[in-house]
Design an enzyme around this catalytic site. Sequence first.
Site, short mmCIF file in Angstrom:
data_model
loop_
_atom_site.label_atom_id
_atom_site.label_comp_id
_atom_site.label_asym_id
_atom_site.label_seq_id
_atom_site.Cartn_x
_atom_site.Cartn_y
_atom_site.Cartn_z
N THR A 193 -92.63 -41.27 37.57
CA THR A 193 -92.89 -41.01 36.47
C THR A 193 -94.52 -41.35 36.00
O THR A 193 -95.55 -42.26 36.94
CB THR A 193 -91.79 -42.53 36.16
OG1 THR A 193 -90.72 -42.21 36.14
CG2 THR A 193 -92.42 -43.34 34.46
N ARG A 221 -77.13 -40.76 30.61
CA ARG A 221 -77.95 -42.08 31.03
C ARG A 221 -79.54 -41.77 30.15
O ARG A 221 -80.79 -41.25 30.48
CB ARG A 221 -77.91 -41.74 32.58
CG ARG A 221 -78.93 -42.93 33.17
CD ARG A 221 -80.40 -42.66 33.35
NE ARG A 221 -80.69 -44.44 34.00
CZ ARG A 221 -82.06 -43.94 34.14
NH1 ARG A 221 -82.88 -43.09 33.78
NH2 ARG A 221 -82.60 -45.22 34.91
N ASP A 224 -85.86 -46.17 30.79
CA ASP A 224 -86.32 -48.26 30.41
C ASP A 224 -87.64 -47.44 29.77
O ASP A 224 -88.06 -47.46 28.89
CB ASP A 224 -87.08 -49.27 31.77
CG ASP A 224 -87.60 -48.31 32.78
OD1 ASP A 224 -86.83 -47.26 32.96
OD2 ASP A 224 -89.34 -48.85 32.76
N THR A 244 -92.50 -48.27 35.55
CA THR A 244 -91.73 -47.51 36.56
C THR A 244 -91.04 -48.11 37.96
O THR A 244 -91.11 -48.66 38.15
CB THR A 244 -93.00 -46.31 36.89
OG1 THR A 244 -92.56 -45.63 38.33
CG2 THR A 244 -93.99 -46.83 38.01
N GLY A 245 -89.85 -47.81 37.80
CA GLY A 245 -88.78 -47.91 39.25
C GLY A 245 -86.81 -47.24 38.53
O GLY A 245 -87.62 -46.89 37.31
N1 ASP Z 1 -88.32 -45.90 35.53
C1 ASP Z 1 -87.61 -44.47 35.41
C2 ASP Z 1 -86.43 -44.36 35.20
O1 ASP Z 1 -85.44 -44.88 35.20
C3 ASP Z 1 -87.63 -44.12 36.97
C4 ASP Z 1 -88.93 -44.45 37.60
O2 ASP Z 1 -89.47 -44.43 37.22
O3 ASP Z 1 -88.64 -43.83 38.94
O4 ASP Z 1 -85.79 -43.57 33.92
#
Ligand code: ASP
Length: 326
Positions: A193, A221, A224, A244-245
């Site tokens: 991301t 889906r 965030d 990110t996460g």
């Molecule tokens: N936050 C992003 C999501 O859940 C994915 C990511 O940042 O790795 O869609």
Amino acid sequence: MKIRFKYLIGIFFLVNISLCIQAQEYALVIHGGAGVMSRDRMSKEAETSYRSILNKALMLGDSLLKNGVSCTDVVVNVINVMEDSPLFNAGKGAVFTNSRTNELDASIMEGKTLNAGAVAGVTDIKNPISAAYEVMENSEHVFLSGNGASTFAKKQGIEIVPKKYFFTKNRYESLQKLLKREREREKKDNMGTVGCAVLDKYGNLCAGTSTGGMTNKKYGRIGDAPVIGAGTYANNKTCAISCTGHGEYYIRLSFARDISALMEYKGLSVNEACKEEIRKLSELEGTGGVIAIDAKGNIAMEFNTSGMFRGYLKSTGEKEIAIFTE
Ligand code: ASP
């Protein structure tokens, strides 16, 4: 002799004041995703490629900010660079859903006006952050999704691409692997991301985030990244934030907005607030990272994974690009 000494003191203060003003001129911080990564498992070539795109994005931001471009335009342009690279899970390199499609999310927010724009689940917009910008600037809404978002983006002159544009071999293979182990979460594959937070010459803050979401996501889906207050937030009173996460945790924590609230109501510094929020994330056993910048150009880059693609640059010449935990 006495007069000369006074002069020297005067010059000393003037130099210091101008250095202080210069120190606050502008700054930007970027991320390219957090996750499980180790130096041993990443080839030298891959590391060089990641560093080179991060550097390209930072240098573009630097030249725009130097020329007085607003934080909002800088966020969009810097994120476009990372969206156009197949290395990151945003734009070109977006991950695959369970139905073998690519559904992209993005959002942007301005700290001066609290204006915001977001798109979710878009399948044919080349640069979702640009569409989020258009939603903020040229619609009466904040959050558009799916086909409606595409129709709006097209009307605004945003580039629409055939769905196959988002096909990359790596990401497709990641989905195949994950489908084989349906119940396992392969966090590594979601990495990439992208996000950017900027303080411009006029003292304004802006943040943006763009993603393909999580590999193997189902049922439309949404994570965030496009949710204002979860993956993105900006307020000139506090800071600009991009996350990110594992998005579900970020939504449950109102992660980005909570960082701003910790600063506004509890008087925490941007670093303390980001650390505290990452602590809350770890408590829930969520994983990920965050970048943030405050109105004085202080920068935070925090994560609880083994790495996060990240970098920052200030008008003072201070600059860093990093990947692993060092
Ligand atoms: N936050 C992003 C999501 O859940 C994915 C990511 O940042 O790795 O869609």
